[in-house]
Design a protein around this motif. Structure first.
Motif, PDB file in Angstrom:
ATOM      1  N   PRO A  16       0.787  -1.234   0.000  1.00 20.28           N
ATOM      2  CA  PRO A  16       0.000   0.000   0.000  1.00 20.28           C
ATOM      3  C   PRO A  16       0.821   1.288   0.000  1.00 20.28           C
ATOM      4  CG  PRO A  16      -0.207  -1.145   2.106  1.00 20.28           C
ATOM      5  CD  PRO A  16       0.573  -2.036   1.215  1.00 20.28           C
ATOM      6  N   LEU A  17       2.053   1.222   0.476  1.00 21.67           N
ATOM      7  CA  LEU A  17       2.855   2.437   0.593  1.00 21.67           C
ATOM      8  C   LEU A  17       4.282   2.116   0.173  1.00 21.67           C
ATOM      9  CD1 LEU A  17       2.494   5.403   1.725  1.00 21.67           C
ATOM     10  CD2 LEU A  17       3.628   4.568   3.774  1.00 21.67           C
ATOM     11  N   GLN A  18       4.850   2.955  -0.672  1.00 20.16           N
ATOM     12  CA  GLN A  18       6.215   2.699  -1.146  1.00 20.16           C
ATOM     13  C   GLN A  18       7.183   2.620   0.032  1.00 20.16           C
ATOM     14  OE1 GLN A  18       8.089   5.806  -3.462  1.00 20.16           O
ATOM     15  NE2 GLN A  18       9.435   4.363  -4.491  1.00 20.16           N
ATOM     16  N   PRO A  19       7.964   1.540   0.138  1.00 27.48           N
ATOM     17  CA  PRO A  19       8.937   1.443   1.233  1.00 27.48           C
ATOM     18  C   PRO A  19       9.955   2.577   1.157  1.00 27.48           C
ATOM     19  CG  PRO A  19       8.681  -0.672   0.110  1.00 27.48           C
ATOM     20  CD  PRO A  19       7.983   0.353  -0.726  1.00 27.48           C
ATOM     21  N   GLN A  20      10.328   3.086   2.331  1.00 26.88           N
ATOM     22  CA  GLN A  20      11.252   4.220   2.403  1.00 26.88           C
ATOM     23  C   GLN A  20      12.328   3.931   3.448  1.00 26.88           C
ATOM     24  OE1 GLN A  20       9.320   7.905   3.451  1.00 26.88           O
ATOM     25  NE2 GLN A  20      10.923   9.134   2.541  1.00 26.88           N
ATOM     26  N   THR A 132       9.260  -3.554  -6.651  1.00 32.25           N
ATOM     27  CA  THR A 132       8.783  -2.394  -5.898  1.00 32.25           C
ATOM     28  C   THR A 132       9.986  -1.504  -5.608  1.00 32.25           C
ATOM     29  OG1 THR A 132       7.031  -3.659  -4.823  1.00 32.25           O
ATOM     30  CG2 THR A 132       7.735  -1.646  -3.728  1.00 32.25           C
ATOM     31  N   THR A 133       9.985  -0.276  -6.109  1.00 32.77           N
ATOM     32  CA  THR A 133      11.139   0.596  -5.879  1.00 32.77           C
ATOM     33  C   THR A 133      11.113   1.123  -4.440  1.00 32.77           C
ATOM     34  OG1 THR A 133       9.935   2.493  -6.736  1.00 32.77           O
ATOM     35  CG2 THR A 133      11.389   1.350  -8.274  1.00 32.77           C
ATOM     36  N   ILE A 134      12.298   1.357  -3.908  1.00 33.58           N
ATOM     37  CA  ILE A 134      12.453   1.888  -2.552  1.00 33.58           C
ATOM     38  C   ILE A 134      12.721   3.382  -2.652  1.00 33.58           C
ATOM     39  CG2 ILE A 134      13.931   1.860  -0.505  1.00 33.58           C
ATOM     40  CD1 ILE A 134      14.367  -1.059  -0.894  1.00 33.58           C
ATOM     41  N   ALA A 135      12.031   4.159  -1.822  1.00 30.54           N
ATOM     42  CA  ALA A 135      12.241   5.615  -1.821  1.00 30.54           C
ATOM     43  C   ALA A 135      13.499   5.944  -1.021  1.00 30.54           C
ATOM     44  CB  ALA A 135      11.029   6.324  -1.221  1.00 30.54           C
TER      45      ALA A 135
END
Length: 354
Positions: A16-20, A132-135
């Motif tokens: 649900p939320l881009q990993p950071q 999934t790209t990491i911020a």
């Protein structure tokens, strides 16, 4: 009976939320996020293993199976070590990765192994999701309080109550408190109060000044809600979506980020709606209003101007001292306090703010 794997593994992966990435007081870089897995077949599936891979080289960063997978699930499985995903249901896996700073992946993939217990002839099936790209690094803010020691109660960890609470508001399930902390002041031994435990004024943190963590604008607030009696079985006012945070302030600190301060003393707010504030400015005083059992500051950063209808975001505080950790309600000090720069205080840390 039809083969549930006729078209491949019938699951939907959703993050649900881009990993950071954020840096903890444990000197490690972390990402914390959830993997939602839905079974779109008519057969129950057994979750055998989840691997989290570095998308660039396929190297596993973490592997969850058996009891290790159990403890990362939102709902505990009926058969320990053998989590079943019933047909038409969703599993939520809480991921918390420790990364080495020199090898932070650009993107992650997830590899899932499942079986269908009703169809043993098809064995173990494997599926991988899209990358999934990491911020990049988390927002740097100032401290929300002064002095201390402040105990990071129910602070960032993969097992804290804040981390594990999915709340459905306005038709969407989110984790507003993913990185939230309940800041409670303690003395050098870890005591929270001196005197009558039923009086808010006995608590060391009560009445402490709450500070703006960044320049920003006041976009939401509540004041005048009566305070609770510490540890009382009921709250001073009936709890609703609007007043769970008690007297509160939300600051818009830019970059689609909002700082939320909850459980403030009634009539202590020094700002009004629309005010522009500067970092370090006093906003209000620590209290015991709303859904609280004693004086503390609930603090979080999130992506919407909302108390609970929002996703919690990681952040780091630019400078503080790590004094020790709270263990069994006692403060266990470090041999020497440690100066931390751009770190996130983790669950049960005891810190001193400038």
């Amino acid at each position: 009976a039809t083969n549930p794997f006729m078209l491949g593994v019938p699951v939907d992966f959703y993050i649900p939320l881009q990993p950071q990435v954020f840096r903890g007081t444990d000197h490690k870089d972390h990402v914390a996020y959830e993997l939602h897995i839905s079974d779109f077949s008519k057969a129950d599936l057994a979750l055998k293993q989840i691997e989290i891979l570095d998308d660039a080289n396929g190297k596993p960063l973490a592997t969850y199976a058996g009891a290790d997978l159990d403890k990362r699930l939102l709902h505990k499985p009926e058969q320990p070590g053998n989590p079943i995903l019933p047909a038409g249901k969703r599993a939520v896996v809480f991921v918390w990765l420790d990364l080495s700073s020199d090898a932070i992946p650009h993107a992650l993939r997830h590899r899932l192994q499942v079986t269908a217990p009703a169809f043993p002839q098809f064995g173990t099936q494997t599926i991988e999701d899209e990358p999934t790209t990491i911020a990049a690094g988390a927002r740097v803010i100032g401290p929300p309080l002064k002095g201390g020691p402040w105990w990071a109660a129910d602070g960032p960890s993969n097992d804290s109550g804040h981390r594990r609470t999915l709340i459905a508001v306005d038709g969407k399930a989110r984790i507003p408190e993913r990185f939230a902390t309940d800041w409670a002041r303690v003395d050098q031994t870890g005591e929270l109060l001196k005197g009558d435990a039923a009086k808010n004024s006995s608590y060391f943190g009560y009445g402490s000044e709450v500070l703006a963590v960044s320049d920003g604008t006041v976009v939401s607030l509540l004041d005048g809600l009566a305070e609770n009696t510490p540890d009382a079985p009921t709250r001073a006012a009936p709890m609703t979506l609007e007043n769970m945070g008690g007297n509160y302030v939300i600051l818009d600190i830019g970059q689609q980020q909002y700082a939320f301060y909850a459980h403030l003393q009634p009539n202590s707010l020094r700002v009004k709606l629309g005010d522009h504030v500067s970092r370090g400015q006093v906003l209000a005083l620590v209290g015991d209003s709303g859904n609280a059992t004693g004086p503390h500051l609930h603090f979080q950063i999130s992506e919407r101007n909302s108390e609970l209808g929002t996703e919690g975001l990681p952040y780091v505080i630019d400078s503080f001292k790590l004094e020790g950790r709270m263990v069994d309600e006692k403060l266990v000090p470090l041999p020497a306090p440690e100066n931390v720069h751009q770190g996130l205080p983790l669950d049960d840390d005891a810190v001193l703010f400038p």
